[in-house]
Motif scaffolding. Sequence first.
Motif, PDB file in Angstrom:
ATOM      1  N   GLY A  92       0.663  -1.284  -0.013  1.00  0.00           N
ATOM      2  CA  GLY A  92      -0.298   0.091   0.105  1.00  0.00           C
ATOM      3  C   GLY A  92       0.808   1.267  -0.119  1.00  0.00           C
ATOM      4  N   VAL A  93       1.977   1.168   0.873  1.00  0.00           N
ATOM      5  CA  VAL A  93       2.725   2.382   0.848  1.00  0.00           C
ATOM      6  C   VAL A  93       3.403   2.810  -0.327  1.00  0.00           C
ATOM      7  N   PHE A  94       4.142   1.660  -0.951  1.00  0.00           N
ATOM      8  CA  PHE A  94       4.748   1.845  -2.229  1.00  0.00           C
ATOM      9  C   PHE A  94       3.855   1.997  -3.397  1.00  0.00           C
ATOM     10  N   LYS A  95       3.025   1.393  -3.221  1.00  0.00           N
ATOM     11  CA  LYS A  95       2.266   1.550  -4.822  1.00  0.00           C
ATOM     12  C   LYS A  95       1.087   2.351  -4.664  1.00  0.00           C
ATOM     13  N   TYR A  96       0.263   2.323  -3.580  1.00  0.00           N
ATOM     14  CA  TYR A  96      -1.126   3.186  -3.618  1.00  0.00           C
ATOM     15  C   TYR A  96      -1.091   4.357  -2.817  1.00  0.00           C
ATOM     16  N   PHE A  97      -0.220   4.617  -1.977  1.00  0.00           N
ATOM     17  CA  PHE A  97       0.014   5.957  -1.166  1.00  0.00           C
ATOM     18  C   PHE A  97      -0.693   7.124  -1.907  1.00  0.00           C
ATOM     19  N   ASN A  98       0.254   7.334  -3.004  1.00  0.00           N
ATOM     20  CA  ASN A  98      -0.060   8.693  -3.568  1.00  0.00           C
ATOM     21  C   ASN A  98      -1.549   8.522  -4.376  1.00  0.00           C
ATOM     22  N   PHE A  99      -1.828   7.518  -4.780  1.00  0.00           N
ATOM     23  CA  PHE A  99      -3.374   7.248  -5.250  1.00  0.00           C
ATOM     24  C   PHE A  99      -4.341   7.769  -4.510  1.00  0.00           C
ATOM     25  N   PHE A 100      -4.236   7.430  -3.418  1.00  0.00           N
ATOM     26  CA  PHE A 100      -5.194   7.423  -2.275  1.00  0.00           C
ATOM     27  C   PHE A 100      -4.994   8.892  -1.838  1.00  0.00           C
ATOM     28  N   ILE A 101      -3.866   9.611  -1.596  1.00  0.00           N
ATOM     29  CA  ILE A 101      -3.610  10.791  -1.370  1.00  0.00           C
ATOM     30  C   ILE A 101      -4.356  11.765  -2.199  1.00  0.00           C
ATOM     31  N   ASP A 102      -3.980  11.422  -3.619  1.00  0.00           N
ATOM     32  CA  ASP A 102      -4.531  12.389  -4.555  1.00  0.00           C
ATOM     33  C   ASP A 102      -5.925  12.307  -4.871  1.00  0.00           C
ATOM     34  N   ASN A 103      -6.591  11.284  -4.669  1.00  0.00           N
ATOM     35  CA  ASN A 103      -8.193  11.175  -4.696  1.00  0.00           C
ATOM     36  C   ASN A 103      -8.792  11.689  -3.601  1.00  0.00           C
ATOM     37  N   PRO A 117      -1.770  17.853   0.522  1.00  0.00           N
ATOM     38  CA  PRO A 117      -1.113  16.667   1.145  1.00  0.00           C
ATOM     39  C   PRO A 117       0.191  16.387   0.574  1.00  0.00           C
ATOM     40  N   ASN A 118       1.275  15.823   1.461  1.00  0.00           N
ATOM     41  CA  ASN A 118       2.491  15.514   0.873  1.00  0.00           C
ATOM     42  C   ASN A 118       2.425  14.282   0.286  1.00  0.00           C
ATOM     43  N   ARG A 119       3.037  14.324  -1.003  1.00  0.00           N
ATOM     44  CA  ARG A 119       3.161  12.956  -1.779  1.00  0.00           C
ATOM     45  C   ARG A 119       4.288  12.364  -1.507  1.00  0.00           C
ATOM     46  N   LEU A 120       4.409  10.946  -1.348  1.00  0.00           N
ATOM     47  CA  LEU A 120       5.728  10.367  -1.451  1.00  0.00           C
ATOM     48  C   LEU A 120       6.363  10.139  -2.451  1.00  0.00           C
ATOM     49  N   SER A 121       7.632  10.701  -2.479  1.00  0.00           N
ATOM     50  CA  SER A 121       8.344  10.621  -3.628  1.00  0.00           C
ATOM     51  C   SER A 121       9.243   9.267  -3.508  1.00  0.00           C
ATOM     52  N   ILE A 122       8.545   8.115  -3.870  1.00  0.00           N
ATOM     53  CA  ILE A 122       9.442   6.860  -3.813  1.00  0.00           C
ATOM     54  C   ILE A 122       9.204   6.045  -5.004  1.00  0.00           C
TER      55      ILE A 122
END
Lengths: 481, 313
Positions: A92-103, A117-122
């Motif tokens: 979830g952290v690596f693959k979906y975190f930014n998707f949920f944050i954006d949505n 929100p801060n997006r993860l730069s990974i």
Amino acid sequence: MLFNSIDFAVFLPIVFLLYWFVANKNLRLQNFLIVVSSYIFYGWWDWRFLSLIIFSSLIDFFIGKKLSICEKPSSRKFLIGASLALNLGLLGVFKYFNFFIDNFSQAFSLFGIALNPNRLSIVLPVGISFYTFQTLSYSIDVYRKKMEPTNDLISFLAFVSFFPQLVAGPIERASNLLPQFYRKRIFNNKDASNGLRQILWGLFKKVVIADNCAEYVNIIFSNSSSHSGSSLLIGTLFFAFQIYGDFSGYSDIAIGTAKLFGFRLMKNFAFPYFSRDIAEFWRRWHISLSTWFRDYLYIPLGGSKGNLLSKIRNTFIIFIVSGFWHGANWTFIIWGFLNAAYFLPLLISNKNRVNLDIAAKGKFLPSIKEFIQILFTFSLTLIAWIFFRAENTQQAFAIIGELFSYSILSAPYFPKQFSVLPYLLLIFIVLEWIGRENNFAIEKVYLSCKLFYRWTFFSFLIFLIVMYMQTKETPFIYFQF
Amino acid sequence: MKVFLKKLFGFLMFSFVMYLAFIFLWGTFFDNRINKNMNFKIGSNGHLFSRLNEIKKYKNVDIVFVGSSHAYRSFDPRFFKEHGITTFNLGSSSQTPVQTKLLLNRYLNYLNPKLIVYEVYPPTFSSDGVESSLDLISNSDMNWDIIKMAIQTNHIKVYNTLAYSLVAKLFGLNNDFNENQKKGKDIYFSGGYVERDDTIKSTNYRFENTNWELNPTSLHIFEETISMLKFNSRNYILIQTPITKSLFDSHLNNKEIDNYFKRKGLYINFNREILLNDSTNFYDDHHMNKTGVAIFNKFFINKLHQLKLINTE
């Protein structure tokens, strides 16, 4: 390390020789060699991500051990919950975190609340979805008491990281692969030759078919708004072959490589484009993932038991989750939804298990009815692939709109550099059709012929690979999942 | 296991031979556009075939030119002849230091020039060398230097073209080939010069500011060549021929490039010495046309006399 790279061409023979000539007397040493070489194989991309695989492996190894001595249901639930939370949490952290944050941020903005929100730069670790599902299957099977937990850490690490299938499957079940690490492997000439043939066919699919189709597809999809319906149709058609060649090619190389080391991996593709309905397609496409979802999601949800409504609900859930597994983008979710919608008529009419055998079994050509069914099913998958390939949903809908416009009748954009591609595709489709009753297309092609003809045919495939390969290494599409 | 390895070895040998057979069939019967990773083009752009074929007529010349298309498109032997200077041009398309070294190793002693004019266009120092290697493989005699060059270039297209070239030579496939001296707008003149009488299509070329890149491997080979020339006490001069002012000025590190080449010997960047007209003296943004060459050659010959680099008395 890519299968289609010089690095791998050097790596594989070294590991093969060490495995059969140096470590062959000691099973543990052979398994240890597999672990080390798998970690080298994976670390070739980025050694830092090795820690994730090792962490995932150790968590499930120790949870498995704990489950074996724990009988209290609540504790067992806690343990399996921990395994799910940790493995899916990492994913979830690596693959979906930014998707949920954006949505979430977009959803709040609809109510006039601006979030920044801060997006993860990974970077997404290669193959994380594959090995996470593989190691999860072990914990779940142990929890369900379908298999005994292992006490052999080296075997378990080898099972999770086995380099042929580590980064893009087939997603193996512990019950199939893990016991193979306990048994002494004996070199089998026939299996090894068969493995080499499968590697060759996999390379042909990837390097000749997928990579060459990709060149055209990239031109079309990177600037889809300026292309006519006819060009977009060819682009979509080529993408269908690209994704099939790329992914099934990877699986063939993986299965073939495993055979060289005395392992049998599960079949992942069974000529899906010759399917006569969408249910058959999904029994033949990415089999290891479909069956994973069937066993660990669809059946626990109630599967095909219960009333029609719950069957429909379960079908939609697994297809949408499967879409989401592929990537954190609405395009994949719609792709999943669309496939579920295709499935619906078959489910309602209870005809989803009609075509269990391969098309035109025992015959040279299909009947007209079969041919039309194959063509129709393929057309349905084409529409769905548009969502899979598009950058966003707007682009996908625009492409579909253009396909149903008058521009479909215009002359397509087709530069001369691609003029050989239709012929290569024709060779590919004919060989796949001829070999459709085997595990892979060229498994038995020419096997009854004299050695000279057989070797000439394989040499011709090698020639085509070298003549039509890309001059730069091209990664496999499924690495991003 | 031993049976397997033996069989595998046997197959690899067999497929190697078959590979050459397929390469031969493909190269002979199919168009180069279809042969994605092979490009055998005898008589290709730049007339290298004619150039290397007539080299036997030239011996003990005054000047040998080496370098890219700028070399073979910038020095008209007729102007030099007027001043009693004999020249031969060993330029080839996109010639990188690898090919320059090969050509000098092969022909320097035979041509025995009093002066070597080494044209150093910066992009040829960042090129992968594939185009130039293919040109040489297709148009020159085969020897170990060519194979060595192919290994140095290390590109599948180069290997396949080399394989085809070897098989084609074995069967004497191109023995009767004759190159047309006029190809499109290009005319070949004895001595290695290719003339184009054309003007630039667009008069307002605009380039974004950028830097020339020189790759370390090319520089290393270039320096080896310079050392070889020095070791053999050969006179040489490094030059940049004129390109359009707009292209030249768009590069921000011209000074650095000049400083590098100045350290390697006598060096003249003619972009700083002579002002040509971007629209009337060039046929594209970096190649002079017939009128540009005429102006430049007069200037260049004067410069040679001024610097006492050539003595024609």
